[in-house]
Design an enzyme around this catalytic site. Structure first.
Site, PDB file in Angstrom:
ATOM      1  N   ASP A   1       0.858  -1.185   0.000  1.00 45.24           N
ATOM      2  CA  ASP A   1       0.000   0.000   0.000  1.00 45.24           C
ATOM      3  C   ASP A   1       0.891   1.231   0.000  1.00 45.24           C
ATOM      4  O   ASP A   1       1.991   1.219   0.561  1.00 45.24           O
ATOM      5  CB  ASP A   1      -0.919   0.020   1.219  1.00 45.24           C
ATOM      6  CG  ASP A   1      -1.900   1.181   1.162  1.00 45.24           C
ATOM      7  OD1 ASP A   1      -2.801   1.145   0.294  1.00 45.24           O
ATOM      8  OD2 ASP A   1      -1.766   2.133   1.954  1.00 45.24           O
TER       9      ASP A   1
ATOM     10  N   GLU B   1       0.835   5.670   0.435  1.00 43.66           N
ATOM     11  CA  GLU B   1       0.165   6.941   0.706  1.00 43.66           C
ATOM     12  C   GLU B   1       0.915   7.999  -0.087  1.00 43.66           C
ATOM     13  O   GLU B   1       2.149   7.915  -0.242  1.00 43.66           O
ATOM     14  CB  GLU B   1       0.162   7.267   2.193  1.00 43.66           C
ATOM     15  CG  GLU B   1      -0.484   6.202   3.079  1.00 43.66           C
ATOM     16  CD  GLU B   1      -1.939   5.903   2.752  1.00 43.66           C
ATOM     17  OE1 GLU B   1      -2.597   6.778   2.145  1.00 43.66           O
ATOM     18  OE2 GLU B   1      -2.417   4.802   3.073  1.00 43.66           O
TER      19      GLU B   1
ATOM     20  N   HIS C   1      -4.836  10.539   5.201  1.00 44.33           N
ATOM     21  CA  HIS C   1      -3.830   9.683   5.850  1.00 44.33           C
ATOM     22  C   HIS C   1      -3.155  10.311   7.066  1.00 44.33           C
ATOM     23  O   HIS C   1      -2.501   9.607   7.840  1.00 44.33           O
ATOM     24  CB  HIS C   1      -2.770   9.222   4.850  1.00 44.33           C
ATOM     25  CG  HIS C   1      -2.164  10.314   4.012  1.00 44.33           C
ATOM     26  ND1 HIS C   1      -1.542  11.434   4.546  1.00 44.33           N
ATOM     27  CD2 HIS C   1      -2.060  10.453   2.661  1.00 44.33           C
ATOM     28  CE1 HIS C   1      -1.090  12.194   3.574  1.00 44.33           C
ATOM     29  NE2 HIS C   1      -1.390  11.628   2.415  1.00 44.33           N
TER      30      HIS C   1
ATOM     31  N   HIS D   1      -5.923   3.837   6.352  1.00 44.51           N
ATOM     32  CA  HIS D   1      -5.312   4.873   5.509  1.00 44.51           C
ATOM     33  C   HIS D   1      -3.888   5.209   5.914  1.00 44.51           C
ATOM     34  O   HIS D   1      -3.324   6.182   5.401  1.00 44.51           O
ATOM     35  CB  HIS D   1      -6.156   6.152   5.453  1.00 44.51           C
ATOM     36  CG  HIS D   1      -7.474   5.963   4.753  1.00 44.51           C
ATOM     37  ND1 HIS D   1      -7.567   5.465   3.470  1.00 44.51           N
ATOM     38  CD2 HIS D   1      -8.747   6.173   5.170  1.00 44.51           C
ATOM     39  CE1 HIS D   1      -8.849   5.398   3.135  1.00 44.51           C
ATOM     40  NE2 HIS D   1      -9.566   5.813   4.142  1.00 44.51           N
TER      41      HIS D   1
ATOM     42  N   ASP E   1      -3.011  -0.680   6.316  1.00 43.89           N
ATOM     43  CA  ASP E   1      -3.795  -1.140   5.173  1.00 43.89           C
ATOM     44  C   ASP E   1      -3.165  -2.361   4.513  1.00 43.89           C
ATOM     45  O   ASP E   1      -3.859  -3.300   4.105  1.00 43.89           O
ATOM     46  CB  ASP E   1      -3.950  -0.014   4.149  1.00 43.89           C
ATOM     47  CG  ASP E   1      -4.932   1.063   4.609  1.00 43.89           C
ATOM     48  OD1 ASP E   1      -5.540   0.889   5.679  1.00 43.89           O
ATOM     49  OD2 ASP E   1      -5.082   2.066   3.896  1.00 43.89           O
TER      50      ASP E   1
END
Length: 305
Positions: A12, A14, A60, A151, A156
Site C-alpha cells: 500500500d 500513501e 492519511h 489509511h 492497510d
C-alpha cells in the site's frame, strides 16, 4: 514432492495527491506472503520534496513535518524494489499503487516497473458483487479482519495481507467452477436470456406498482405501512439546470470546480481519437490523462427477422 513456494507482495502507498504524473509517494508499506503466510514486512516514510495536499493529509494524516527527515525517493526506491523483487504485487485498486511505483521507477532508474499486479478490489467485486462498497474496509469486514489505523500504509497492507488469502481461495474456487461451465456455454446463454426476460418483466411490474403508489400520494393519500414495519412515503424535490459559463468563475473561486463538474470522459476519448483536433491539442489532452480504468461489458445483439 515439496510444495511450490508462491511469493506475493501485498503493498500500500500513501501519496501527496491523486495524480500519479505530478504527485509523489510519501509512505510505502509491504507484506511478503509465502503460500498465504506472512513472512516479512517493510515500511518507510519518504520525503517527496514537494507539497502534500491538504485533502490528502485529511485522509492519511501524514504532514510535511513527519516526512522532513525521511529518505528521498532516489535514496529509498532501490531498497523498496529489492524487497518486492520479481514477485507479483497485490493491492486494493492496484492500478493506483502501480502507477505511482512505475512513475518513481522511470524518474529514478529510467525504466518501468514491470511486476505482475493483482487487484484485490476486482477480485472482491467478482466474489461479492452485491455489496454496496468494495473498498478495503468492506473487504476486511467481510473476512473478519480487524483494520486499525485505516489509511496508513502498513495498517492497510497488513489488513489486506490477512484478508487476501481468504479472498484468493474463494476467487480461485469460483474461477475453477466457471472454467468447468465453459463446455455448457450454449445452454447457459439460453438460460441467461430466460432470466434476463424474467427480470425485465418484473421490473415492468414494479414500475406499474410504483405508478399506482405515486397516484395514491398525489391524490392526498397517507403513508402506507406494512405488517412487517416498512413504511412508504412520498417525497419530491426540485432540481435545476445551470449555465456553466455563468457560474464557472464562482466555482473556481470556491475551489469547487472539480467537484461540481464531471468530465464526459467518453466524449473526450472520442474527441482525442477523432480528426477534428490539431496534433498539438490532441497531445495536450493525452498529457492530461492521470489515471486509467478498464470496463468490460457483455452486449446482446438482437437476431434478424
Amino acid at each position: 514432492m515439496p510444495r511450490k513456494k508462491i511469493v506475493e507482495i501485498v503493498l500500500d502507498t500513501e501519496t501527496t495527491g491523486l495524480d500519479y504524473t505530478k504527485e509523489r509517494i510519501i509512505e510505502f508499506a509491504a507484506v511478503r506472503l509465502e503460500n498465504g503466510k506472512i513472512k516479512d514486512t517493510y515500511q518507510t516514510l519518504i520525503n517527496p520534496e514537494q507539497h502534500i495536499r491538504k485533502s490528502s493529509i485529511a485522509i492519511h494524516g501524514i504532514t510535511e513535518d513527519m516526512v522532513a527527515d525521511a529518505p528521498k525517493e532516489s535514496e529509498i526506491l532501490g531498497e523498496i524494489l529489492e524487497f518486492i523483487g520479481d514477485a507479483p504485487i497485490v493491492a486494493h485498486n492496484a492500478i493506483f499503487d502501480y502507477s505511482f511505483l512505475n512513475e518513481a521507477c522511470k524518474r529514478v532508474f529510467k525504466k518501468k516497473f514491470e511486476n505482475e499486479r493483482i487487484d484485490s478490489q476486482q477480485m472482491f467485486k467478482e466474489i461479492c458483487p452485491d455489496l454496496e462498497s468494495h473498498g478495503l474496509a468492506a473487504l476486511t469486514e467481510k473476512f473478519h479482519v480487524e483494520l486499525e489505523n485505516h489509511h496508513r500504509a502498513m495498517a492497510d497492507a497488513m489488513g489486506l495481507a490477512l484478508a487476501y488469502p481468504k479472498l484468493k481461495k474463494l476467487y480461485l474456487q469460483k474461477y475453477d467452477w466457471q472454467t468447468k461451465q465453459l463446455e455448457n456455454i450454449d445452454y447457459l446463454f439460453e438460460r441467461f436470456l430466460r432470466i434476463q426476460q424474467s427480470i425485465q418483466t418484473m421490473q415492468s411490474e414494479l414500475q406499474d406498482l410504483k405508478s399506482i403508489f405515486k397516484l395514491h400520494f398525489e391524490l392526498g393519500g397517507e403513508p402506507i405501512s406494512s405488517e412487517s414495519g416498512e413504511t412508504m412515503v412520498y417525497q419530491s424535490k426540485h432540481s435545476f439546470g445551470y449555465k456553466f459559463s455563468e457560474i464557472k468563475e464562482v466555482l473556481e473561486e470556491l475551489g469547487a470546480l472539480d467537484k461540481a463538474v464531471k468530465l464526459n470522459t467518453g466524449f473526450i476519448d472520442r474527441l482525442c481519437n477523432g480528426l477534428s483536433l490539431s496534433d498539438e491539442n490532441r497531445q495536450k489532452i493525452r498529457d492530461a490523462r492521470h489515471e486509467i480504468s478498464e470496463t468490460r461489458n457483455l452486449q446482446i445483439l438482437k437476431g434478424g427477422h
